[in-house]
Design a protein around this motif. Sequence first.
Motif, PDB file in Angstrom:
ATOM      1  N   MET A   1     -80.162  57.106 -94.990  1.00 49.55           N
ATOM      2  CA  MET A   1     -78.727  57.868 -95.353  1.00 49.55           C
ATOM      3  C   MET A   1     -78.790  59.143 -94.639  1.00 49.55           C
ATOM      4  O   MET A   1     -77.366  59.893 -94.713  1.00 49.55           O
ATOM      5  N   LEU A   2     -79.777  60.077 -94.109  1.00 52.14           N
ATOM      6  CA  LEU A   2     -79.561  60.682 -93.623  1.00 52.14           C
ATOM      7  C   LEU A   2     -79.210  60.773 -91.804  1.00 52.14           C
ATOM      8  O   LEU A   2     -77.616  61.602 -91.054  1.00 52.14           O
ATOM      9  N   TRP A   3     -78.615  59.277 -91.310  1.00 52.32           N
ATOM     10  CA  TRP A   3     -78.589  59.166 -90.533  1.00 52.32           C
ATOM     11  C   TRP A   3     -76.956  59.274 -90.169  1.00 52.32           C
ATOM     12  O   TRP A   3     -75.320  59.056 -89.390  1.00 52.32           O
ATOM     13  N   THR A   4     -76.499  58.448 -91.878  1.00 55.09           N
ATOM     14  CA  THR A   4     -74.878  57.820 -92.067  1.00 55.09           C
ATOM     15  C   THR A   4     -73.763  59.113 -92.092  1.00 55.09           C
ATOM     16  O   THR A   4     -73.029  59.305 -93.023  1.00 55.09           O
ATOM     17  N   GLY A   5     -75.457  60.123 -93.355  1.00 53.25           N
ATOM     18  CA  GLY A   5     -74.466  61.431 -93.508  1.00 53.25           C
ATOM     19  C   GLY A   5     -74.009  60.807 -95.147  1.00 53.25           C
ATOM     20  O   GLY A   5     -73.031  61.644 -95.550  1.00 53.25           O
ATOM     21  N   GLY A   6     -74.531  60.206 -96.043  1.00 52.91           N
ATOM     22  CA  GLY A   6     -73.682  59.600 -96.472  1.00 52.91           C
ATOM     23  C   GLY A   6     -72.539  59.113 -96.905  1.00 52.91           C
ATOM     24  O   GLY A   6     -72.582  59.141 -98.298  1.00 52.91           O
ATOM     25  N   SER A   7     -72.503  59.578 -95.698  1.00 57.12           N
ATOM     26  CA  SER A   7     -70.852  58.709 -96.403  1.00 57.12           C
ATOM     27  C   SER A   7     -70.775  57.319 -96.057  1.00 57.12           C
ATOM     28  O   SER A   7     -69.352  56.121 -96.210  1.00 57.12           O
ATOM     29  N   GLU A   8     -71.267  56.178 -95.895  1.00 57.89           N
ATOM     30  CA  GLU A   8     -71.757  54.850 -96.351  1.00 57.89           C
ATOM     31  C   GLU A   8     -72.746  54.444 -97.130  1.00 57.89           C
ATOM     32  O   GLU A   8     -73.779  53.727 -96.426  1.00 57.89           O
ATOM     33  N   PRO A   9     -72.809  54.529 -98.044  1.00 65.78           N
ATOM     34  CA  PRO A   9     -73.684  53.933 -99.053  1.00 65.78           C
ATOM     35  C   PRO A   9     -74.175  52.648 -99.549  1.00 65.78           C
ATOM     36  O   PRO A   9     -75.153  52.264 -99.829  1.00 65.78           O
ATOM     37  N   VAL A  10     -73.328  51.610 -98.788  1.00 63.06           N
ATOM     38  CA  VAL A  10     -73.894  49.919 -99.311  1.00 63.06           C
ATOM     39  C   VAL A  10     -75.043  49.837 -98.378  1.00 63.06           C
ATOM     40  O   VAL A  10     -76.289  49.316 -98.867  1.00 63.06           O
ATOM     41  N   GLY A  11     -75.376  50.209 -96.874  1.00 62.03           N
ATOM     42  CA  GLY A  11     -76.388  49.846 -96.216  1.00 62.03           C
ATOM     43  C   GLY A  11     -78.091  50.791 -96.661  1.00 62.03           C
ATOM     44  O   GLY A  11     -78.202  50.100 -96.965  1.00 62.03           O
ATOM     45  N   ALA A  12     -77.620  51.686 -97.615  1.00 64.96           N
ATOM     46  CA  ALA A  12     -78.842  52.203 -98.028  1.00 64.96           C
ATOM     47  C   ALA A  12     -78.856  51.628 -99.489  1.00 64.96           C
ATOM     48  O   ALA A  12     -80.184  51.727 -99.829  1.00 64.96           O
ATOM     49  N   VAL A  13     -77.893  51.012-100.340  1.00 71.68           N
ATOM     50  CA  VAL A  13     -78.605  50.867-101.081  1.00 71.68           C
ATOM     51  C   VAL A  13     -79.598  49.067-100.636  1.00 71.68           C
ATOM     52  O   VAL A  13     -80.202  48.454-101.447  1.00 71.68           O
ATOM     53  N   GLY A  14     -78.476  48.586 -99.597  1.00 71.96           N
ATOM     54  CA  GLY A  14     -79.039  47.096 -99.805  1.00 71.96           C
ATOM     55  C   GLY A  14     -80.981  46.987 -98.850  1.00 71.96           C
ATOM     56  O   GLY A  14     -81.136  46.559-100.143  1.00 71.96           O
ATOM     57  N   LEU A  15     -80.725  48.490 -98.379  1.00 75.66           N
ATOM     58  CA  LEU A  15     -82.022  49.089 -98.185  1.00 75.66           C
ATOM     59  C   LEU A  15     -83.376  48.986 -99.303  1.00 75.66           C
ATOM     60  O   LEU A  15     -83.827  48.623 -99.457  1.00 75.66           O
ATOM     61  N   PHE A  16     -83.144  49.718-100.393  1.00 74.87           N
ATOM     62  CA  PHE A  16     -83.077  50.536-101.642  1.00 74.87           C
ATOM     63  C   PHE A  16     -83.398  48.905-102.088  1.00 74.87           C
ATOM     64  O   PHE A  16     -84.694  48.748-102.864  1.00 74.87           O
ATOM     65  N   LEU A  17     -82.267  48.204-101.757  1.00 73.80           N
ATOM     66  CA  LEU A  17     -82.927  46.865-103.803  1.00 73.80           C
ATOM     67  C   LEU A  17     -83.901  45.878-102.214  1.00 73.80           C
ATOM     68  O   LEU A  17     -84.719  45.322-103.119  1.00 73.80           O
ATOM     69  N   THR A  18     -83.659  46.339-101.238  1.00 67.87           N
ATOM     70  CA  THR A  18     -84.774  45.197-100.249  1.00 67.87           C
ATOM     71  C   THR A  18     -86.006  45.698-100.082  1.00 67.87           C
ATOM     72  O   THR A  18     -87.373  44.714-100.853  1.00 67.87           O
TER      73      THR A  18
END
Length: 133
Positions: free
Chosen positions: A23-40
């Motif tokens: 989330m910090l790396w992308t600045g919150g502009s791409e939420p799908v990856g963070a959601v995938g990591l949190f779901l994992t």
Amino acid sequence: MKVEFKLFAILTVFYIVMGFIYMLWTGGSEPVGAVGLFLTAGMCAMIGGYVYVTARKLDPRPDDDPEGEIHEIEGEYGFFSPHSWWPLFLGASCAIVFLGAAVGWWLVILGFPLVVLSTLGWTFEYFRGENAI
């Protein structure tokens, strides 16, 4: 099962940390990856919780003992069919179904009965015919 619980606990923490870094790396502009990591992380936590609860109900295994020896866990692991063709048919029919998800739904409709037939054949292989138990 202590080792398995520790493994999934470490993986849960790892995926949570990676989610925040993402989330910090992308600045919150791409939420799908963070959601995938949190779901994992959530799925690892669920598996770790299941293993923890199951381990409390069972006696300690020899491989949980730091002083355990290899000969303590030897024994029969189960029965494995030496000549079954059903896993091949099940794998091929699953490949047809998964290919149908990419190519067209008509192939899924054709492949699904093959998956059911292969699963039933593998399950009941030793209940009928010359191999009946």
